[in-house]
Design a protein around this motif. Structure first.
Motif, PDB file in Angstrom:
ATOM      1  N   ILE A 170       0.785  -1.055  -0.162  1.00 14.29           N
ATOM      2  CA  ILE A 170       0.053   0.083  -0.126  1.00 14.29           C
ATOM      3  C   ILE A 170       0.746   1.246   0.016  1.00 14.29           C
ATOM      4  O   ILE A 170       0.899   2.238  -0.652  1.00 14.29           O
ATOM      5  CB  ILE A 170      -0.864  -0.023   1.105  1.00 14.29           C
ATOM      6  CG1 ILE A 170      -1.829  -1.040   1.069  1.00 14.29           C
ATOM      7  CG2 ILE A 170      -1.597   1.444   1.514  1.00 14.29           C
ATOM      8  CD1 ILE A 170      -2.788  -1.215   2.463  1.00 14.29           C
ATOM      9  N   LEU A 171       1.860   1.438   0.917  1.00 15.43           N
ATOM     10  CA  LEU A 171       2.784   2.216   0.977  1.00 15.43           C
ATOM     11  C   LEU A 171       3.537   2.626  -0.524  1.00 15.43           C
ATOM     12  O   LEU A 171       3.755   3.744  -0.774  1.00 15.43           O
ATOM     13  CB  LEU A 171       3.587   2.137   2.095  1.00 15.43           C
ATOM     14  CG  LEU A 171       3.464   2.242   3.396  1.00 15.43           C
ATOM     15  CD1 LEU A 171       4.287   1.894   4.522  1.00 15.43           C
ATOM     16  CD2 LEU A 171       2.795   3.618   3.932  1.00 15.43           C
ATOM     17  N   GLU A 172       4.001   1.714  -0.846  1.00 15.83           N
ATOM     18  CA  GLU A 172       4.869   1.702  -2.143  1.00 15.83           C
ATOM     19  C   GLU A 172       3.752   2.105  -3.485  1.00 15.83           C
ATOM     20  O   GLU A 172       4.489   2.770  -4.105  1.00 15.83           O
ATOM     21  CB  GLU A 172       5.622   0.418  -2.552  1.00 15.83           C
ATOM     22  CG  GLU A 172       6.609   0.075  -1.757  1.00 15.83           C
ATOM     23  CD  GLU A 172       7.157  -1.409  -1.804  1.00 15.83           C
ATOM     24  OE1 GLU A 172       8.405  -1.593  -1.465  1.00 15.83           O
ATOM     25  OE2 GLU A 172       6.508  -2.020  -2.481  1.00 15.83           O
ATOM     26  N   GLY A 173       2.557   1.633  -3.356  1.00 13.31           N
ATOM     27  CA  GLY A 173       1.587   2.013  -4.365  1.00 13.31           C
ATOM     28  C   GLY A 173       1.323   3.555  -4.131  1.00 13.31           C
ATOM     29  O   GLY A 173       0.931   4.164  -5.296  1.00 13.31           O
ATOM     30  N   ILE A 174       1.375   4.163  -3.311  1.00 14.83           N
ATOM     31  CA  ILE A 174       0.996   5.762  -2.902  1.00 14.83           C
ATOM     32  C   ILE A 174       2.292   6.430  -3.246  1.00 14.83           C
ATOM     33  O   ILE A 174       2.123   7.561  -3.950  1.00 14.83           O
ATOM     34  CB  ILE A 174       0.697   6.017  -1.589  1.00 14.83           C
ATOM     35  CG1 ILE A 174      -0.523   5.270  -0.987  1.00 14.83           C
ATOM     36  CG2 ILE A 174       0.588   7.442  -1.331  1.00 14.83           C
ATOM     37  CD1 ILE A 174      -1.903   6.001  -1.449  1.00 14.83           C
ATOM     38  N   GLY A 175       3.434   5.773  -3.320  1.00 15.89           N
ATOM     39  CA  GLY A 175       4.475   6.329  -3.580  1.00 15.89           C
ATOM     40  C   GLY A 175       5.934   6.510  -2.695  1.00 15.89           C
ATOM     41  O   GLY A 175       6.989   6.899  -3.129  1.00 15.89           O
ATOM     42  N   PHE A 176       5.597   5.753  -1.655  1.00 17.79           N
ATOM     43  CA  PHE A 176       6.649   5.463  -0.632  1.00 17.79           C
ATOM     44  C   PHE A 176       7.740   4.765  -1.125  1.00 17.79           C
ATOM     45  O   PHE A 176       7.508   3.665  -1.874  1.00 17.79           O
ATOM     46  CB  PHE A 176       6.147   5.133   0.676  1.00 17.79           C
ATOM     47  CG  PHE A 176       5.501   6.323   1.587  1.00 17.79           C
ATOM     48  CD1 PHE A 176       6.148   7.256   2.300  1.00 17.79           C
ATOM     49  CD2 PHE A 176       3.909   6.344   1.526  1.00 17.79           C
ATOM     50  CE1 PHE A 176       5.681   8.055   3.005  1.00 17.79           C
ATOM     51  CE2 PHE A 176       3.493   7.245   2.152  1.00 17.79           C
ATOM     52  CZ  PHE A 176       4.288   8.334   2.824  1.00 17.79           C
TER      53      PHE A 176
END
Length: 247
Positions: free
Chosen positions: A217-223
């Motif tokens: 989820i975090l990586e999908g947001i851009g983190f």
């Protein structure tokens, strides 16, 4: 979530957590002056916020509970400390500044039980960080409680005393495994001189996440540069998953 931490529970919140301190110890150890400006989401009565300010770290606070923030303001005044407090929802808050560090302690993010609103909240957090800014969050997993098979069983959660008054918190939880939700029913009782003077009944749902699920989820947001640790943050949560991510 918007009404649960108001009124009676807010008045007794600090006393109910009198034996908790590992959350304060952890966040004051990883957030230093070089990490400011800092924003604590779901800051409540300011248990962590005020300790950061005492350490010289400029930290703002945000919470949805009017009553909790009023207690926080009183504690700031008592300690001769100043900061900005925002009475907003962590789902879609709007602050006209960006932060180097944003953190959500004590599993509070899991109070956002709707999955789409949780995604919006993470996106909102991302947008309020400077480039290279850090997001820190701890999440608890309910697997130990599930293994005990106490679904729907009422149990004593916490107690606190203040002079001739005693506060008792009882709760019962049921698990929605398909939707990864903990649906809780709670009863708060205030006694004075041994007699019951007030009862508040309330309900609350919390969402749990798989570790890899939350990282995705975090990586999908851009983190990016997501790292994971385990810490005992709140005693009733057991070992929590602590996640660090960078914008």
């Amino acid at each position: 979530m918007d009404s649960h931490y108001n009124s009676l529970l807010a008045e007794w919140y600090d006393e109910l957590l009198w034996n908790e301190g590992k959350d304060i110890e952890f966040y004051t150890s990883v957030i230093k002056k070089e990490n400011e400006p800092v924003l604590e989401l779901a800051c409540g009565t300011g248990r962590i916020l005020i300790e950061l300010l005492k350490n010289g770290v400029q930290c703002d606070g945000l919470d949805l509970s009017h009553d909790m923030l009023n207690i926080c303001r009183d504690k700031l005044e008592k300690n001769k400390l100043t900061t900005d407090l925002y009475e907003q929802n962590i789902i879609d808050f709007e602050i006209d500044k960006k932060y180097k560090t944003i953190f959500v302690p004590g599993g509070s993010f899991q109070l956002v039980s709707d999955f789409d609103e949780a995604l919006l909240s993470i996106e909102t957090i991302y947008n309020h960080l400077i480039d290279g800014g850090k997001f820190i969050i701890d999440l608890f997993l309910p697997y130990n409680d599930i293994a005990k098979n106490n679904d729907g069983v009422w149990k004593l959660m916490r107690t606190a005393e203040r002079g001739d008054e005693k506060f008792i918190a009882n709760g019962s939880t049921k698990y929605d495994y398909l939707n990864q939700l903990i649906n809780g029913e709670y009863r708060y009782e205030l006694y004075k001189n041994g007699g019951l003077v007030k009862t508040v009944n309330d309900s609350l749902s919390l969402r749990w996440y798989g570790v890899n699920e939350f990282v995705l989820i975090l990586e999908g947001i851009g983190f990016s540069n997501v790292s994971i640790d385990t810490k005992n943050i709140i005693s009733s949560h057991g070992n929590s998953i602590v996640i660090f991510a960078e914008k």
